[in-house]
Design an enzyme around this catalytic site. Structure first.
Site, PDB file in Angstrom:
ATOM      1  N   SER A 164       0.857  -1.187   0.000  1.00 50.77           N
ATOM      2  CA  SER A 164       0.000   0.000   0.000  1.00 50.77           C
ATOM      3  C   SER A 164       0.894   1.239   0.000  1.00 50.77           C
ATOM      4  O   SER A 164       1.725   1.387  -0.888  1.00 50.77           O
ATOM      5  CB  SER A 164      -0.964  -0.037   1.192  1.00 50.77           C
ATOM      6  OG  SER A 164      -1.890   1.034   1.118  1.00 50.77           O
ATOM      7  N   HIS A 190      -2.631  -1.110  -3.436  1.00 51.57           N
ATOM      8  CA  HIS A 190      -3.798  -0.237  -3.276  1.00 51.57           C
ATOM      9  C   HIS A 190      -3.647   0.980  -4.181  1.00 51.57           C
ATOM     10  O   HIS A 190      -2.753   1.794  -3.984  1.00 51.57           O
ATOM     11  CB  HIS A 190      -3.938   0.222  -1.819  1.00 51.57           C
ATOM     12  CG  HIS A 190      -4.201  -0.903  -0.864  1.00 51.57           C
ATOM     13  ND1 HIS A 190      -3.935  -0.803   0.485  1.00 51.57           N
ATOM     14  CD2 HIS A 190      -4.709  -2.147  -1.055  1.00 51.57           C
ATOM     15  CE1 HIS A 190      -4.280  -1.936   1.081  1.00 51.57           C
ATOM     16  NE2 HIS A 190      -4.743  -2.768   0.167  1.00 51.57           N
ATOM     17  N   ASP A 286      -4.427  -4.856   5.931  1.00 52.62           N
ATOM     18  CA  ASP A 286      -4.795  -5.659   4.765  1.00 52.62           C
ATOM     19  C   ASP A 286      -3.641  -6.587   4.392  1.00 52.62           C
ATOM     20  O   ASP A 286      -2.503  -6.151   4.247  1.00 52.62           O
ATOM     21  CB  ASP A 286      -5.149  -4.746   3.582  1.00 52.62           C
ATOM     22  CG  ASP A 286      -5.750  -5.515   2.414  1.00 52.62           C
ATOM     23  OD1 ASP A 286      -6.406  -6.551   2.662  1.00 52.62           O
ATOM     24  OD2 ASP A 286      -5.565  -5.089   1.259  1.00 52.62           O
TER      25      ASP A 286
END
Length: 349
Positions: A164, A190, A286
């Site tokens: 991310s 992401h 995540d």
């Protein structure tokens, strides 16, 4: 606790007003000043010493990239870019991340005020993350040396990567040394729609292996890397003896689509001990549960260490859940994942 001090640089008076409203609506941050261009911003940075800078990509007198390059060389600080959702905007934003920007937000194409205010929580979260980010870890990296190819690998072998905040440069650093004989690599970073294709095209020019935005139904091939498209989940599936990519519009997982957990859980199910999992820099959790599932399925799992992360959120959560085989510096990730998968050590005894 002191508030996060923000300075916004944008040639649009409306955008400066909107960003001020957004920042000042959160109790843990304040807009200390705004500037219509980088030349004014330069003086305001000296005066107010902000914690985070939000910077428009395209401005008169000096564009955002030129200013960012000078800023990161002379006075490194956390920067969140504000970008347009265009092809050119995505390319410029990726260059900004390469130069050292921590993250970016995209301007809505219609209804600027309503759109930006709807993004209020997301913008605030990115500012908070930027304020905590390690700037020293985000210096532009030199192109690494290509690693030597190991023995010819079975097409069953597979590498799965999740990242991310700070991940675009970390992924570049991991993919660039890979030789053409590398196993397939599937990646969830992401990112919003439109940016993932530009990201894949940029990597494809820099890497020996082929890099592309993943498409639903395509077979997974060695020597190729596949990037999950923005706002879509990517999963690994089986098609006879081959791996296949599935792209779908499922609900966000851990507030993300694409989600690293979605990818890692599917890799655990379909590749098991033939996979190596890698979790890189990023905010939040995540990928932690998915990496544990991969670990329990027999995969070798690698987490980027804190010292080389821009944000040590996702790797920390994966480590804390007990799903990480080893923790390594970013400079060693490529070498380690190839060593484990080439030696058949994706299988833990």
């Amino acid at each position: 606790m002191s508030k996060i001090r923000v300075l916004s640089v944008d040639d649009s008076a409306l955008m400066r007003q909107i960003m001020t409203e957004i920042i000042n609506s959160h109790s843990d941050m304040e807009m200390v000043a705004t500037a219509p261009d980088p030349l004014v911003a330069r003086d305001l940075i000296k005066k107010f010493n902000p914690d985070v800078l939000t910077l428009d990509v395209e401005m008169p007198r000096m564009d955002g990239l030129d200013f960012l390059e000078k800023l990161m060389r002379l006075r490194p600080m956390p920067v969140v870019m504000v970008s347009s959702l265009t092809g050119k905007g995505s390319e410029v934003t990726l260059r900004a991340l390469e130069l050292g920007a921590i993250d970016f937000v995209t301007k809505p194409q219609l209804g600027i005020r309503e759109g930006m205010l709807a993004y209020s929580e997301m913008i605030a979260e990115k500012v908070r993350t930027a304020a905590r980010a390690r700037i020293a870890a985000h210096k532009p990296m030199a192109a690494p040396t290509t690693l030597k190819a190991g023995p010819l690998l079975s097409s069953e072998k597979l590498i799965a990567i999740g990242a991310s905040t700070g991940g675009t440069e970390a992924i570049r650093h991991v993919l660039q040394p890979l030789p053409l004989s590398s196993p397939a690599v599937i990646i969830t970073q992401h990112m919003p729609p439109g940016f993932t294709r530009s990201f894949a095209e940029r990597l494809n020019k820099l890497c020996q292996i082929s890099v592309k935005e993943a498409e639903d139904g395509e077979l997974v091939l060695p020597g190729h890397a596949y990037i999950a498209p923005g706002d879509k989940h990517m999963e690994l599936a089986r098609s006879g003896a081959n791996y296949q990519i599935k792209i779908h519009d499922g609900p966000p997982v851990n507030r993300h689509r694409p989600s690293v957990d979605v990818l890692f859980h599917s890799v655990a199910k379909h590749a098991g001990r033939n996979a190596v999992g890698v979790i890189l820099t990023g905010m939040g959790n995540d990928g932690a549960a998915g990496m544990l599932a991969m670990y329990q399925a027999g995969a070798w799992t690698i987490a980027q260490n804190e010292a080389s992360c821009v944000v040590f959120g996702m790797p920390r959560e994966a480590i804390n859940m007990g799903g990480v085989s080893e923790v390594v510096d970013l400079s060693q990730v490529s070498q380690q994942m190839l060593a484990k998968i080439s030696a058949g050590q994706a299988i833990r005894i």
